[in-house]
Scaffold this motif. Structure first.
Motif, short mmCIF file in Angstrom:
data_model
loop_
_atom_site.label_atom_id
_atom_site.label_comp_id
_atom_site.label_asym_id
_atom_site.label_seq_id
_atom_site.Cartn_x
_atom_site.Cartn_y
_atom_site.Cartn_z
N MET A 1 0.84 -1.19 0.00
CA MET A 1 0.00 0.00 0.00
C MET A 1 0.88 1.23 0.00
N ARG A 2 0.44 2.22 -0.69
CA ARG A 2 1.16 3.48 -0.71
C ARG A 2 0.68 4.36 0.45
N ASN A 3 1.60 5.07 1.07
CA ASN A 3 1.24 5.97 2.15
C ASN A 3 0.67 7.26 1.59
N THR A 4 0.02 8.01 2.46
CA THR A 4 -0.50 9.30 2.02
C THR A 4 0.65 10.20 1.65
N SER A 5 0.36 11.23 0.88
CA SER A 5 1.42 12.14 0.44
C SER A 5 2.11 12.79 1.63
N LEU A 6 1.36 13.06 2.72
CA LEU A 6 1.96 13.67 3.90
C LEU A 6 2.94 12.71 4.56
N GLU A 7 2.53 11.42 4.72
CA GLU A 7 3.41 10.44 5.33
C GLU A 7 4.66 10.24 4.49
N ALA A 8 4.45 10.16 3.17
CA ALA A 8 5.59 9.98 2.28
C ALA A 8 6.54 11.16 2.37
N SER A 9 5.97 12.37 2.50
CA SER A 9 6.81 13.56 2.62
C SER A 9 7.62 13.51 3.91
N LEU B 1 -8.65 -6.03 -4.34
CA LEU B 1 -8.11 -6.60 -3.11
C LEU B 1 -7.94 -5.50 -2.07
N THR B 2 -8.30 -5.83 -0.83
CA THR B 2 -8.12 -4.86 0.25
C THR B 2 -6.66 -4.86 0.70
N VAL B 3 -6.30 -3.84 1.48
CA VAL B 3 -4.94 -3.74 2.00
C VAL B 3 -4.59 -4.97 2.82
N GLY B 4 -5.51 -5.41 3.68
CA GLY B 4 -5.27 -6.59 4.51
C GLY B 4 -5.07 -7.84 3.69
N GLU B 5 -5.86 -8.01 2.64
CA GLU B 5 -5.73 -9.18 1.78
C GLU B 5 -4.40 -9.20 1.06
#
Length: 484
Positions: A377-385, A421-425
């Motif tokens: 999963m990709r993180n939000t732009s804020l988290e990535a920043s 597919l969900t993140v958990g799956e």
């Protein structure tokens, strides 16, 4: 010259005797020395187009071996003989593709579509094959999160940043597991694959103190700065570093191992994908098999028959820290990672996959999906920043490209999966892919006469790549081994 004029206001002038060429990307002047009476070093002499002293004096051309640097045209022949990019003589222990494995007749097609281009039906079929192949596997590994007293002070150093603490915790747990397997002791050779700076060997050396005849071989493909090898000057331990791809490394051609004939302990911290398979084959197939073919006399027998040896030496050889029966490979302790960088040709578990009705194509997609366990999963732009900022702030810290702050942001190696597919799956599927690939390694080691095991060696909050592969030869004394 324009670059010099444009930036001199902000940065001043180059140091005395140094090149006056300004490097835009690095935002500083070149630090190479300039010849007496010259403003520029040889590399940047061409920048002085309006400098009458240097104009049209000597022509520089791109080096044919490495176009990243230039050379005077009239000195090309001389330069080619000493250029760092020239092909150097291969050592005796370099044997082309010795650990590569056999080429499969059913190699991958030239073009396979990425996972993101698969239809839902195609992806569902792959997941069904994965789940069918994984029936019966123990998906819950035993936790062996350990530590070692030699790292106590380092772990509690208030000067440590998050990155340093993370690596120290992993090194401490790996060292604790090595000790639990009774692999810390005298008369052995530790081979650290993917050694990097050599920190793992550094702590092993401190842990064994003054044990006799302990050698370290550090194997690293690339050049490494800030190595710790030079800090070890104890008379009882020897450090050797080899810059070589594991694919071409023949251990039984290394003079130290030929002369000493010591049991080898293979270790590694976060050995990327294909490197793990190459290291396993290097140890148990190339090296161990060769030693057995030569029918080398066991260490215990040599010590017993050698009347000149001190009695204490014989006791050491029969101590609790030495395997009862000598084998060329006394043990393997490798922290696994980056299954998405595995390769079907080099993979040691081909027979296991084939027995399950799987082949190169399924392996390719399973290895790609394995990255979902750590970066699906990709993180939000804020988290990535925030992570990007943290990386810049800690650019001088020791760190790996495997994980950062307990997880890793998706990179080019991880395909973006369909949205049904969900993140958990995706996480569960990624872990299942890793487990299946590792189970092929487990079966390979079992067939080669070892008792292997997988366990969690560190908390996932420290690193999501937290699985440790261990193996002891069947004829050695060992603690309880839990195999899948």
């Amino acid at each position: 010259m324009a670059a010099l004029a444009r930036t001199s206001k902000a940065t001043g002038f180059p140091a005395e005797g140094r090149c006056g060429y300004y490097l835009e990307k690095k935002r500083r002047f070149c630090r190479m020395e300039a010849a007496a009476g010259r403003r520029f070093c040889g590399e940047h002499a061409g920048a002085a187009e309006s400098d009458a002293e240097e104009e049209n004096v000597r022509k520089r051309i791109l080096c044919p071996l490495d176009p990243k640097h230039t050379v005077y045209e009239d000195q090309l022949a001389k330069h080619l003989k000493k250029c760092n990019s020239r092909e150097k003589p291969k050592p005796d222990f370099f044997i082309q593709d010795i650990n590569a494995g056999l080429k499969d007749e059913t190699e991958l097609p030239e073009e396979l579509v990425p996972i993101s281009s698969l239809s839902e039906e195609q992806l569902e079929n792959l997941i069904k094959k994965l789940r069918k192949a994984s029936v019966g596997l123990n998906c819950i590994l035993k936790e062996q999160i350990m530590s070692h007293p030699v790292l106590h002070d380092a772990l509690n150093d208030p000067k440590n940043g998050d990155s340093a603490t993370k690596h120290l915790k992993q090194q401490a747990s790996i060292l604790g597991n090595i000790e639990k397997l009774k692999l810390l002791g005298p008369r052995r050779c530790f081979v650290e694959f993917g050694a990097g700076k050599g920190k793992l060997s550094h702590w092993v050396d401190i842990a064994i103190k003054d044990a006799e005849k302990v050698h370290f071989i550090l194997v690293e493909k690339g050049t490494t700065r800030f190595k710790v090898d030079g800090k070890h000057r104890k008379k009882n331990s020897v450090f050797e570093r080899f810059q070589i791809d594991i694919q071409h490394l023949c251990l039984n051609k290394i003079p130290l191992l030929i002369e000493e004939k010591l049991p080898v302990v293979g270790i590694g911290k976060h050995l990327c994908g294909v490197a793990t398979d190459l290291a396993l084959r290097c140890l148990v197939e190339t090296y161990a098999a060769s030693c057995e073919e030569r029918n080398e006399e066991p260490l215990a027998k040599r010590l017993k028959n050698d009347k000149t040896e001190n009695n204490t030496l014989t006791k050491e050889a029969n101590g609790k820290n030495v395997p009862e029966k000598w084998t060329p490979v006394a043990g393997i302790v490798i922290a696994l990672c980056c299954h998405h960088r595995c390769d079907w040709r080099h993979y040691v578990g081909k027979e296991y996959f084939k027995a399950l009705g799987l082949g190169a194509v399924e392996f390719h997609y399973f290895q790609r999906m394995s990255s979902w366990a750590t970066c699906g999963m990709r993180n939000t732009s804020l988290e990535a920043s925030n992570i990007t900022t943290k990386r810049k702030d800690n650019q001088n810290d020791e760190r790996e490209d495997h994980d950062e702050a307990g997880y890793r942001i998706a990179d080019d190696s991880a395909d973006i999966s369909p949205g049904f597919l969900t993140v958990g799956e995706k996480k569960k599927i990624g872990h299942l892919c890793k487990l299946l690939i590792d189970q092929g390694r487990i079966q390979y080691l079992q067939q080669k006469g070892f008792s292997p095991a997988l366990q969690y060696y560190i908390d996932p909050l420290v690193s999501l790549e937290n699985v440790l592969l261990t193996a002891l030869p069947n004829n050695s004394s060992s603690p309880e081994m839990v195999a899948l």
